[in-house]
Scaffold this active site. Structure first.
Site, short mmCIF file in Angstrom:
data_model
loop_
_atom_site.label_atom_id
_atom_site.label_comp_id
_atom_site.label_asym_id
_atom_site.label_seq_id
_atom_site.Cartn_x
_atom_site.Cartn_y
_atom_site.Cartn_z
CG HIS A 77 2.89 1.46 -0.78
ND1 HIS A 77 3.22 0.29 -0.11
CD2 HIS A 77 1.62 1.73 -0.41
CE1 HIS A 77 2.20 -0.10 0.64
NE2 HIS A 77 1.20 0.75 0.46
CG ASP A 79 7.14 0.84 0.96
OD1 ASP A 79 6.23 1.16 0.15
OD2 ASP A 79 7.32 1.42 2.05
CG ASP A 110 -0.87 -2.20 2.63
OD1 ASP A 110 -0.83 -1.34 1.73
OD2 ASP A 110 -0.62 -1.95 3.82
CD GLU A 144 1.80 3.89 2.57
OE1 GLU A 144 0.81 4.44 3.08
OE2 GLU A 144 2.17 2.75 2.90
CD GLU A 145 3.08 -0.19 4.44
OE1 GLU A 145 2.86 0.40 5.52
OE2 GLU A 145 2.19 -0.81 3.82
#
Length: 386
Positions: A77, A79, A110, A144-145
């Site tokens: 991801h 984001d 991340d 995703e977040e």
């Protein structure tokens, strides 16, 4: 351990450079901020064809090289979570500063570092082995977040609709504890959340007999839920846990008993429990205390597990070859987009940087870890597609 060659040194340098390019894009969820364009442009010369899929305000890209089986997918991801107070960062969170061999910035661990390693690993693998068997793809989302309603889950639905089958998937979540590759995730517990609304009777705090305080009812319910032993887990999964994340009530006045209280809760559950059994038990506890309540349940995320086999072996041997570490399999932690891919029948493993600073102020990753991760990803490609 693998010797570092001139070619691998080139991969190391380009991995850091590309990670910095991605971090400089302020892609706070669900904004991709151009990251997927950078990834598509980087992989186009290696024969990857980009298919951009937009759902609502979420941008996704499916990049594939080859049309034959088997298919190995890297998933990730673009984001990131919000920065928090910028003034508390040692370096601006989107400047991608490298200091003392550490890359600083939101998304460094991340998971823009993983994305960069995936890209450079694929580039180098294709250069070294242009006639490899099977196909390679990347599934990248900007959701995703956040709620994750329009990201990987939608792309997987589209792929399944046209019978595009994923055999193996590497998710770049930051799984490592102390050293790159010391832990990989071969599964995750399920996740089930809800909003509990407890209805009381508003009144004056001096006359509690004329009112009914929903905060007090909530406290009793939460105490009972926290004390529950939901299950014992099993040899592969830790036990189910219950946590309250938000509690809202009150009128703003200190002399008023409120009319209702709302609390958000979440259970991370092992396969020893089910969505149905959890809902039954939560409702039973609530009814022991109070009957005037409502629960708005969120969409459940089911647990998944990849058993030892081709993918576990390929990843484990790659980590050992590059680092000398014998990796540990784990199902601990939160959820990942692997939960949307595993139900298709794909083998799913999560492997990424050290997770010590994820979501924190001053998120960071060691430059050497990015270099190592890229080489591990390349070795996985070799193990599966040669």
């Amino acid at each position: 351990m693998i010797n570092v060659t001139h070619e691998s040194l080139q991969v190391m340098s380009s991995t850091l450079d590309f990670a910095r390019d991605l971090i400089r894009q302020p892609s706070v969820t669900p904004d991709d901020a151009g990251c997927q364009d950078l990834i598509a442009e980087a992989l186009q010369p290696a024969g990857f064809k980009a298919e951009f899929l937009t759902y609502g305000e979420v941008r996704n890209v499916w990049l594939r090289r080859g049309q034959v089986d088997p298919l190995l997918v890297f998933a990730g991801h673009t984001d990131v979570v919000p920065t928090g107070p910028i003034e508390q960062w040692h370096y601006p969170p989107f400047d991608a500063v490298v200091q003392d061999e550490v890359l600083h910035g939101r998304g460094a661990a991340d998971m823009k570092g993983s994305l960069a390693a995936m890209v450079t690993a694929c580039q180098q693998f294709v250069i070294d082995h242009p006639n490899h068997r099977g196909s390679i793809a990347l599934l990248i989302t900007s959701d995703e977040e956040g709620p994750a309603d329009n990201g990987t889950v939608k792309v997987v639905e589209k792929l399944c609709g046209r019978e595009e089958i994923i055999d193996w998937c590497i998710v770049g979540e930051p799984t490592s504890r102390e050293q790159i590759g010391d832990v990989i995730k071969n599964g995750r517990r399920g996740s089930l959340g809800g909003k509990l609304t407890i209805k009381g009777i508003q009144g004056h705090v001096a006359y509690p007999h004329l009112a009914d305080n929903p905060i007090h009812r909530a406290a009793d319910i939460v105490t009972r839920l926290v004390a529950q032993t939901w299950d014992e887990g099993n040899e592969c999964f830790p036990p189910t846990t219950f946590q309250v994340s938000n509690l809202n009530s009150g009128t703003g006045a200190s002399n008023v008993i409120p009319a209702q209280a709302e609390l958000d809760f979440n259970l991370r559950y092992s396969p020893e429990s089910s969505v149905e059994s959890i809902k039954e038990r939560v409702n039973a506890v609530c009814q022991q205390v109070w009957t005037d309540y409502e629960i708005d349940w969120s969409r459940p995320n089911l647990p998944f597990q990849t058993q030892p086999g081709e993918l576990v072996d390929a990843v484990s041997t790659a980590i050992y070859a590059v680092t000398g570490l014998t990796t540990d399999l784990s199902t601990e932690g939160g959820t990942s987009d692997g939960r949307f891919i595993a139900p298709t029948g794909a083998q799913v493993i999560e492997l990424g940087p050290v997770n010590r600073t994820i979501h924190q102020i001053n998120e960071q990753v060691a430059v050497a870890d990015l270099e190592t991760l890229a080489i591990i990803y390349q070795k996985i490609l070799e193990n599966l597609l040669l």
